[in-house]
Motif scaffolding. Structure first.
Motif, mmCIF file in Angstrom:
data_model
loop_
_atom_site.group_PDB
_atom_site.id
_atom_site.type_symbol
_atom_site.label_atom_id
_atom_site.label_comp_id
_atom_site.label_asym_id
_atom_site.label_seq_id
_atom_site.Cartn_x
_atom_site.Cartn_y
_atom_site.Cartn_z
ATOM 1 N N ILE A 144 13.185 -9.151 9.169
ATOM 2 C CA ILE A 144 13.728 -7.969 9.851
ATOM 3 C C ILE A 144 14.785 -7.284 8.993
ATOM 4 N N LEU A 145 15.710 -8.053 8.425
ATOM 5 C CA LEU A 145 16.777 -7.460 7.620
ATOM 6 C C LEU A 145 16.219 -6.727 6.403
ATOM 7 N N GLU A 146 15.214 -7.317 5.749
ATOM 8 C CA GLU A 146 14.602 -6.650 4.601
ATOM 9 C C GLU A 146 13.830 -5.408 5.032
ATOM 10 N N SER A 147 13.202 -5.464 6.201
ATOM 11 C CA SER A 147 12.473 -4.302 6.726
ATOM 12 C C SER A 147 13.434 -3.172 7.081
ATOM 13 N N GLN A 148 14.598 -3.517 7.596
ATOM 14 C CA GLN A 148 15.607 -2.501 7.919
ATOM 15 C C GLN A 148 15.997 -1.715 6.672
ATOM 16 N N LYS A 149 16.300 -2.426 5.604
ATOM 17 C CA LYS A 149 16.716 -1.754 4.366
ATOM 18 C C LYS A 149 15.582 -0.901 3.800
ATOM 19 N N GLU A 150 14.367 -1.425 3.883
ATOM 20 C CA GLU A 150 13.236 -0.677 3.334
ATOM 21 C C GLU A 150 12.973 0.598 4.129
ATOM 22 N N PHE A 151 13.122 0.529 5.458
ATOM 23 C CA PHE A 151 12.888 1.745 6.239
ATOM 24 C C PHE A 151 13.893 2.828 5.893
ATOM 25 N N VAL A 152 15.171 2.472 5.806
ATOM 26 C CA VAL A 152 16.204 3.456 5.464
ATOM 27 C C VAL A 152 15.909 4.082 4.113
ATOM 28 N N THR A 188 -2.494 1.156 2.985
ATOM 29 C CA THR A 188 -1.669 0.027 2.549
ATOM 30 C C THR A 188 -0.366 0.482 1.900
ATOM 31 N N ALA A 189 -0.318 1.712 1.413
ATOM 32 C CA ALA A 189 0.929 2.231 0.844
ATOM 33 C C ALA A 189 2.012 2.379 1.912
ATOM 34 N N HIS A 190 1.593 2.442 3.175
ATOM 35 C CA HIS A 190 2.552 2.576 4.269
ATOM 36 C C HIS A 190 3.012 1.229 4.815
ATOM 37 N N LEU A 191 2.369 0.137 4.383
ATOM 38 C CA LEU A 191 2.771 -1.181 4.871
ATOM 39 C C LEU A 191 4.137 -1.560 4.309
ATOM 40 N N CYS A 192 4.988 -2.060 5.181
ATOM 41 C CA CYS A 192 6.281 -2.580 4.741
ATOM 42 C C CYS A 192 6.040 -3.736 3.772
ATOM 43 N N THR A 193 6.812 -3.798 2.709
ATOM 44 C CA THR A 193 6.603 -4.842 1.702
ATOM 45 C C THR A 193 7.317 -6.144 2.042
ATOM 46 N N ALA A 194 8.139 -6.149 3.095
ATOM 47 C CA ALA A 194 8.819 -7.389 3.486
ATOM 48 C C ALA A 194 7.786 -8.419 3.929
ATOM 49 N N GLU A 436 11.627 -11.021 -5.226
ATOM 50 C CA GLU A 436 10.447 -11.855 -5.472
ATOM 51 C C GLU A 436 10.101 -12.716 -4.263
ATOM 52 N N VAL A 437 11.109 -13.307 -3.641
ATOM 53 C CA VAL A 437 10.875 -14.263 -2.558
ATOM 54 C C VAL A 437 10.570 -13.576 -1.241
ATOM 55 N N LEU A 438 11.209 -12.429 -0.966
ATOM 56 C CA LEU A 438 11.139 -11.820 0.356
ATOM 57 C C LEU A 438 10.184 -10.637 0.454
ATOM 58 N N HIS A 439 9.592 -10.212 -0.668
ATOM 59 C CA HIS A 439 8.699 -9.045 -0.630
ATOM 60 C C HIS A 439 7.360 -9.379 -1.263
ATOM 61 N N THR A 440 6.370 -8.550 -0.964
ATOM 62 C CA THR A 440 5.016 -8.801 -1.434
ATOM 63 C C THR A 440 4.348 -7.496 -1.845
ATOM 64 N N THR A 441 3.170 -7.609 -2.411
ATOM 65 C CA THR A 441 2.328 -6.453 -2.710
ATOM 66 C C THR A 441 1.009 -6.654 -1.991
ATOM 67 N N TYR A 442 0.200 -5.596 -1.915
ATOM 68 C CA TYR A 442 -1.029 -5.651 -1.135
ATOM 69 C C TYR A 442 -2.251 -5.367 -1.988
ATOM 70 N N GLN A 443 -3.305 -6.121 -1.671
ATOM 71 C CA GLN A 443 -4.591 -5.906 -2.317
ATOM 72 C C GLN A 443 -5.354 -4.850 -1.520
ATOM 73 N N SER A 444 -5.964 -3.900 -2.193
ATOM 74 C CA SER A 444 -6.719 -2.845 -1.509
ATOM 75 C C SER A 444 -8.116 -2.747 -2.091
ATOM 76 N N GLN A 445 -9.113 -3.017 -1.247
ATOM 77 C CA GLN A 445 -10.480 -2.840 -1.676
ATOM 78 C C GLN A 445 -10.884 -1.386 -1.501
ATOM 79 N N GLU A 446 -11.940 -0.993 -2.191
ATOM 80 C CA GLU A 446 -12.456 0.354 -2.008
ATOM 81 C C GLU A 446 -12.960 0.494 -0.576
ATOM 82 N N ARG A 447 -12.539 1.545 0.078
ATOM 83 C CA ARG A 447 -12.915 1.729 1.472
ATOM 84 C C ARG A 447 -14.375 2.125 1.568
ATOM 85 N N GLY A 448 -15.127 1.360 2.398
ATOM 86 C CA GLY A 448 -16.527 1.691 2.630
ATOM 87 C C GLY A 448 -16.671 2.851 3.583
#
Length: 456
Positions: A144-152, A188-194, A436-448
């Motif tokens: 939650i705390l990491e998501s708060q900072k990312e939203f701002v 996926t670009a809109h997904l929070c990275t927390a 590194e510990v609290l955030h992630t990246t997302y895999q995106s397949q080609e949309r069918g």
């Protein structure tokens, strides 16, 4: 046979009938097995059935299917029994982390208060041979705390040229998997990275706690108790974080229903025990929760933080307004007659699909959305709020909602240990290690072509 959420013309998953035919009918319960306490290795497998899948897009590969077959009580008991053998080099420290949304289920199931239910589950697990029992609220604090900072940050950066909003939550693995496997970019670009609370808890146990106990991560066997089956997929999807040296954060995920089944087959006359904390001999005195009706409360906590940080407005009570249905609700902040913050909660795939369609058309007015795959939120996870015939248990869900609502709310900012953990474990609030510990990246397949042609 197709899942009601399937986006393909044909489904590669097995039906529930297929699975039932493959389950051994003569597997004894723990209490029946030789009369020896702790010998549970013949317990029948727990399965993920087609009707349990919330993100079905033929997304479980053959390799994942094999790994999922190990995400059951049999694997848990394998480690318990291994710890009884003489070869101590193969012994594991058994840690179980329980999600807050599982506790109302145990309280309702065993007719206890939520605090007594927590102590009962903890005592039972310890009687089996579990060394430590934690709850995942502290991991949700980080999320939650990491998501708060990312939203701002996103709010301040958002423009016509760089559309960083709306920010969509990333705590629900069913939703995240659906977004990655089916929707792809730009969603996926809109997904929070927390990271989700489960992912953070894995790092807390296998990195921070392991260091405190002078243990290597692979010497710990970490079990998550959660309300839904998608958490099993999340444990596999996370991979092997560098800080854990080739070890997964969660080795096994069991649903609340699976734990309740084990308890019913075992000895419930055990001594209750207080839940452990990550901080030495301190124990959890009472159960608290975050400010969400049936979730970890990302919306409410981020809304309050954004109102204060961006507009210097103190919001004590967050007021929800149901729109299309009770699973799509809106929260707004007005200043000088203008709506400056517009948040939404979208639960269940019907509401999620409506959200995606409007977002792609550029007609989605929200800055932030708390997205959960389960209609009714996390309390309605299919690993606990089910009748014996596999349907949603509405009476049980109402009871759990009442129990959950009565749990005192604790805001993540008020945690006495968060600053300590940021400094001692993560080397600072905005440090590279925290990232590194609290955030992630997302895999995106080609949309069918089929991904937006879903009939609901």
């Amino acid at each position: 046979m197709k899942c009601e959420h399937c986006t393909r013309k044909e489904c590669s998953k097995k039906t529930k009938t297929d699975d039932q035919e493959n389950v051994s009918a003569d597997a004894p319960s723990p209490a029946q097995e030789n009369g020896e306490k702790g010998e549970f290795h013949k317990l029948a497998d727990a399965r993920i059935f087609l009707s349990d899948c919330l993100a079905c897009d033929s997304c479980v590969t053959a390799e994942e299917g094999v790994q999922l077959s190990q995400q059951n009580a049999k694997d848990f008991f394998r480690v318990l029994n291994l710890n009884k053998k003489c070869d101590t080099s193969k012994h594991k420290v058994l840690v179980v982390s329980v999600c807050p949304q599982s506790l109302p289920y145990f309280a309702a199931k065993f007719n206890l208060s939520v605090t007594d239910a927590s102590r009962r589950v903890c005592g039972f697990l310890r009687s089996l041979g579990v060394h430590y029992v934690f709850d995942t609220r502290i991991a949700a604090d980080f999320s939650i705390l990491e998501s708060q900072k990312e939203f701002v940050r996103r709010y301040r950066q958002h423009s016509e040229e760089e559309r960083t909003l709306p920010m969509l939550t990333s705590a629900c693995p069913g939703w995240v998997r659906y977004a990655e496997r089916v929707l792809g970019r730009p969603i996926t670009a809109h997904l929070c990275t927390a990271k989700s609370p489960q992912q953070v808890m894995g790092s807390l146990v296998k990195d921070y706690f392991a260091r405190q106990q002078n243990l290597s991560p692979e010497k710990i066997f970490h079990v998550i108790v959660a309300p839904c089956y998608d958490k099993k997929l999340e444990a596999l999807q996370e991979g092997f974080p560098p800080a854990l040296h080739g070890s997964r954060g969660a080795d096994c995920v069991l649903t609340s229903g699976e734990i309740a089944q084990i308890m019913e087959q075992g000895d419930l006359s055990v001594k209750d025990a207080a839940v452990d904390t990550l901080f030495g001999d301190l124990k959890e005195d009472k159960v608290t929760r975050h400010d969400g009706a049936s979730s970890d409360g990302h919306l409410a906590h981020i809304f309050r933080h954004a109102a204060k940080e961006l507009f210097n407005e103190d919001v004590e009570e967050v007021t929800y307004r149901a729109l299309r249905n009770k699973d799509f609700q809106e929260v707004t902040l007005e200043k000088n007659g203008e709506v400056v913050l517009r948040f939404a909660a979208a639960y269940g795939f019907r509401n999620i699909q409506n959200m995606i369609l409007k977002l792609k058309k550029g007609k989605f007015p929200y800055h932030f959305v708390e997205v959960l795959a389960c209609a009714g939120g996390c309390l309605n996870g299919r690993g606990q709020a089910q009748t014996p015939d596999g349907h949603a248990d509405k009476a049980l869900l109402r009871q759990m909602e009442g129990i959950y609502a009565d749990i005192p709310v604790r805001r993540p900012e008020s945690s006495a240990h968060m600053q300590e953990l940021y400094q001692e474990w993560l080397e600072g609030i905005n440090s590279p290690k925290a990232r590194e510990v609290l955030h992630t990246t997302y895999q995106s397949q080609e949309r069918g072509a089929h991904s937006l042609d879903i009939k609901w």
